[in-house]
Design an enzyme around this catalytic site. Structure first.
Site, PDB file in Angstrom:
ATOM      1  N   ASP A 170      -2.785  -7.168   2.433  1.00  0.00           N
ATOM      2  CA  ASP A 170      -1.931  -8.341   2.192  1.00  0.00           C
ATOM      3  C   ASP A 170      -1.402  -8.342   0.754  1.00  0.00           C
ATOM      4  O   ASP A 170      -2.174  -8.202  -0.198  1.00  0.00           O
ATOM      5  CB  ASP A 170      -2.793  -9.602   2.418  1.00  0.00           C
ATOM      6  CG  ASP A 170      -1.950 -10.847   2.450  1.00  0.00           C
ATOM      7  OD1 ASP A 170      -1.057 -10.920   3.306  1.00  0.00           O
ATOM      8  OD2 ASP A 170      -2.170 -11.740   1.617  1.00  0.00           O
TER       9      ASP A 170
ATOM     10  N   GLU B 245       1.317  -4.239   2.332  1.00  0.00           N
ATOM     11  CA  GLU B 245       2.482  -5.134   2.380  1.00  0.00           C
ATOM     12  C   GLU B 245       3.108  -5.079   0.991  1.00  0.00           C
ATOM     13  O   GLU B 245       2.502  -5.546   0.020  1.00  0.00           O
ATOM     14  CB  GLU B 245       2.066  -6.561   2.734  1.00  0.00           C
ATOM     15  CG  GLU B 245       3.267  -7.478   2.843  1.00  0.00           C
ATOM     16  CD  GLU B 245       2.885  -8.918   3.046  1.00  0.00           C
ATOM     17  OE1 GLU B 245       1.837  -9.333   2.542  1.00  0.00           O
ATOM     18  OE2 GLU B 245       3.628  -9.648   3.716  1.00  0.00           O
TER      19      GLU B 245
HETATM   20  O1  ISL Z   1       8.073 -13.841   1.870  1.00  0.00           O
HETATM   21  C1  ISL Z   1       7.226 -14.664   1.656  1.00  0.00           C
HETATM   22  C2  ISL Z   1       7.063 -15.243   0.301  1.00  0.00           C
HETATM   23  O2  ISL Z   1       8.310 -15.697  -0.100  1.00  0.00           O
HETATM   24  C3  ISL Z   1       6.328 -15.135   2.696  1.00  0.00           C
HETATM   25  O3  ISL Z   1       6.960 -15.182   3.975  1.00  0.00           O
HETATM   26  C4  ISL Z   1       5.061 -14.344   2.857  1.00  0.00           C
HETATM   27  O4  ISL Z   1       4.117 -15.181   2.298  1.00  0.00           O
HETATM   28  C5  ISL Z   1       4.996 -13.018   2.102  1.00  0.00           C
HETATM   29  O5  ISL Z   1       5.716 -12.096   2.828  1.00  0.00           O
HETATM   30  C6  ISL Z   1       3.529 -12.592   1.933  1.00  0.00           C
HETATM   31  O6  ISL Z   1       2.883 -12.593   3.180  1.00  0.00           O
HETATM   32  C7  ISL Z   1       1.461 -12.394   3.190  1.00  0.00           C
HETATM   33  O7  ISL Z   1       0.769 -13.172   2.199  1.00  0.00           O
HETATM   34  C8  ISL Z   1       0.758 -14.576   2.348  1.00  0.00           C
HETATM   35  C9  ISL Z   1       0.533 -15.079   3.784  1.00  0.00           C
HETATM   36  O8  ISL Z   1       0.948 -16.428   3.869  1.00  0.00           O
HETATM   37  C10 ISL Z   1       1.328 -14.261   4.777  1.00  0.00           C
HETATM   38  O9  ISL Z   1       1.044 -14.688   6.106  1.00  0.00           O
HETATM   39  C11 ISL Z   1       0.972 -12.801   4.573  1.00  0.00           C
HETATM   40  O10 ISL Z   1       1.612 -11.962   5.539  1.00  0.00           O
HETATM   41  C12 ISL Z   1      -0.356 -15.087   1.449  1.00  0.00           C
HETATM   42  O11 ISL Z   1      -1.562 -14.440   1.850  1.00  0.00           O
END
Ligand code: ISL
Ligand code: CA
Length: 600
Positions: free
Chosen positions: A237, A291
């Protein structure tokens, strides 16, 4: 002498190229292979991954919340579909400020989801079916209810203080102007000495301090805990955010518009990932996917270049989030989309792409990239399956896309669950956007679209729960869009995914073959080839709701139709101007055989 030699070569090529015997061969000399240097094989390059958002997948005890026993009850379904790996969104103990992306105990299963025995049973059940499991590693931040944070907050000289990032305020305000992704400042005052802690996301998600070697060792320990249980790897993440720019300087106005560029790819990111790989990952046969929003393709390739020994794969979001500006969904063109797909796939020998169009943070694939009207939902969902499963890279499917689940018709804000939507509400309205406009935009871009419960049947609550409510509203179209109907209809989207998965897994050249967009400027049709040692594939996708045509040059003859999402009259492609119906997709194949003797 030279002319004689050259003419022999030309003769050889001409005679081979136009030899009309069965064993005709296309020039597929070693030269091509040397240039492209066949990528190194790996199970995670050949796998197709299916993401499960456990809260919304299947409820087994009637409380309206998905759980692990619910997943276990659907393992045969996943096996039937034919996916190779499951990516499980966070299953750990959490107060659910962000549906599990705020972890309170990294070694405990969330109570609503079940027990560690359930987790072990699910893992064993997957393995029995030859399906691997990767879990979500959320270590940029924890929950504020984690024991580490409780200790850290209690006093400045607590041994856990530096597990998190604390700064003194400036002129009675936050330490700098950094914003949270979920609205408001990225700083929150807490504890007896009035200091502020950093949180890129919700207040209940304090950022962990990766500068602290003790914290890093804690992370490596928890990784080993799950790997030693037999887990096959991690989705990491927001991993590109873990290294913070230590000056903590104010952002300028540009930075404030896109904070992810300030937060991502900090100075020690590669050092931390190399250490994680050296201390943990290199000791296991695992798959890792980071990610990595907030960087260019080149920066993403820095993470996944196998020579750097950091992570295997990364999600670069410019394709899936095309046209997005925060919650705004602006128009985009197919030519722009094709350029981004090419950028994503144009990796060098030492990298491998990921291919995905959505996940639990994005709208439904068929609603954003297809046409979810009753007339075109099925053909466009099948066409998008062809796109996902014939590209070069590891495909990531999202639960429900295999039956063409659509966005949810949100009529009011109280129907949303998402902390990102609620957190940004005040900021959006303060910027002069009306609630109606925000609601309209979120009906295209909101994260909750992908989180509505899986639609298993046309029974009450879509067969998701035996209870009479579910944690998030179920899409009312479950009566006509559900797994049960898909399984019973041989022409369903599900069975089309299943066939494509079979075709991909049986044809190595669809996995490793070179990718070439053959009509990049066509406004509606996406046409590309995949060229490998044994076969060349031709994929033609009309990504529009109207009929269109494609002119092919004469080299595209003798291609056999492999699969199409609509009936095709002539199974052999031997004319060069093709007419395609709305959302019509076709996959052709031409076998390249070459004589062994020609090589010596
Ligand atoms: O793009 C984003 C920030 O502007 C969000 O849609 C998203 O939070 C981002 O892509 C990061 O996502 C990940 O970390 C977040 C969580 O809310 C998301 O579900 C996860 O995929 C925090 O842990
Ligand atoms: Ca449940």
């Amino acid at each position: 002498m030279k002319t004689v030699f050259v003419s022999i070569i030309i003769f050889l090529i001409m005679s081979c190229k136009f030899n009309d015997k069965e064993d005709r061969f296309t020039i597929h000399s070693d030269k091509i292979m040397e240039d492209k240097a066949f990528p190194k094989k790996a199970w995670w390059k050949e796998a197709v991954v299916y993401q499960i958002y456990p809260r919304s997948f299947k409820d087994s005890n009637g409380d309206g919340i998905g759980d692990i026993q619910g997943i276990i009850s659907k393992l045969d379904y996943l096996d039937r579909l034919g996916v190779d790996v499951v990516w499980l969104s966070p299953h750990f103990d959490s107060p659910n400020a962000d549906n599990g992306y705020d972890i309170r105990d990294y070694r405990k299963v969330m109570e609503e989801f079940g027990t560690m025995a359930d987790f072990d049973q699910m893992l064993a059940g997957l393995k029995q079916r030859g399906i691997k499991l990767i879990i979500d590693l959320v270590v940029n931040h924890s929950s504020d209810e984690h024991e580490w944070f409780k200790q850290s907050m209690s006093s400045k000289d607590n041994p856990y203080r530096d597990y998190y990032i604390w700064k003194s305020g400036k002129d009675g305000k936050e330490p700098n102007n950094w914003p949270s992704f979920f609205g408001g400042s990225a700083w929150e005052q807490a504890g007896p000495d009035g200091e502020y802690y950093l949180h890129y996301f919700a207040k209940k998600q304090p950022d962990l301090n990766w500068e602290n070697p003790k914290l890093r060792e804690e992370v490596y320990d928890l990784m080993r805990f799950w790997l030693d249980k037999g887990v096959d790897g991690f989705r990491m993440d927001v991993i590109a955010l873990i290294s913070k720019r230590q000056g903590f300087k104010d952002m300028d106005s540009i930075g404030l518009q896109h904070p992810e560029f300030t937060y991502a790819y900090g100075p020690r990111l590669h050092e931390f990932l190399k250490e994680m790989n050296q201390k943990v990952l290199s000791n296991y046969d695992v798959m890792t996917v980071g990610e990595a929003f907030g960087g260019t393709p080149e920066m993403t390739m820095e993470l996944t270049d196998e020579r750097n020994e950091e992570i295997d794969l990364a999600f670069w979001f410019d394709v899936a989030r095309i046209g997005r500006d925060n919650w705004y969904q602006n128009d985009w063109s197919l030519t722009e989309f094709k350029k981004l797909v090419k950028e994503q796939s144009d990796v060098n020998y030492y990298n491998w792409p990921t291919i995905f169009l959505t996940n639990h943070d994005n709208p439904r694939t068929v609603s954003k990239f297809g046409d979810d009207s009753p007339e075109f939902r099925e053909p466009s969902a099948k066409l998008l399956a062809m796109l996902l499963l014939t590209q070069r890279g590891t495909p990531f499917l999202y639960q429900g896309d295999e039956i063409g689940m659509t966005n949810f018709p949100f009529a009011s804000f109280d129907q949303f669950d998402d902390v990102e939507i609620k957190g940004n509400y005040a900021k959006v309205l303060a910027s002069g956007i009306s609630p109606e406009t925000y609601l309209e935009e979120l009906n295209q871009s909101g994260r909750d679209h992908a989180r509505t419960p899986m639609q298993w049947s046309d029974e009450d609550q879509a067969g998701f729960t035996s209870g009479d409510t579910s944690w998030l509203a179920i899409n009312p179209n479950y009566t006509r869009i559900n797994v049960k109907d898909n399984l019973e209809d041989p022409n369903s989207i599900f069975h089309f995914y299943r066939k494509l998965l079979d075709i991909r897994q049986d044809n190595e050249d669809l996995i490793y073959g070179d990718y070439q967009d053959i009509a990049p400027e066509h406004p509606n049709i996406f046409a590309y080839t995949r060229t490998g040692a044994k076969a060349t594939y031709l994929v033609i996708l009309n990504m529009s709701s109207s009929q269109d045509a494609l002119e092919l040059n004469s080299s595209y003859t003798d291609y056999q139709l492999v699969i199409a999402n609509q009936a095709v009259e002539n199974k052999l492609l031997n004319n060069t101007s093709l007419k395609l119906g709305p959302w019509e997709g076709r996959l052709y194949q031409k076998n390249n055989t070459y004589h062994e003797n020609i090589k010596n």
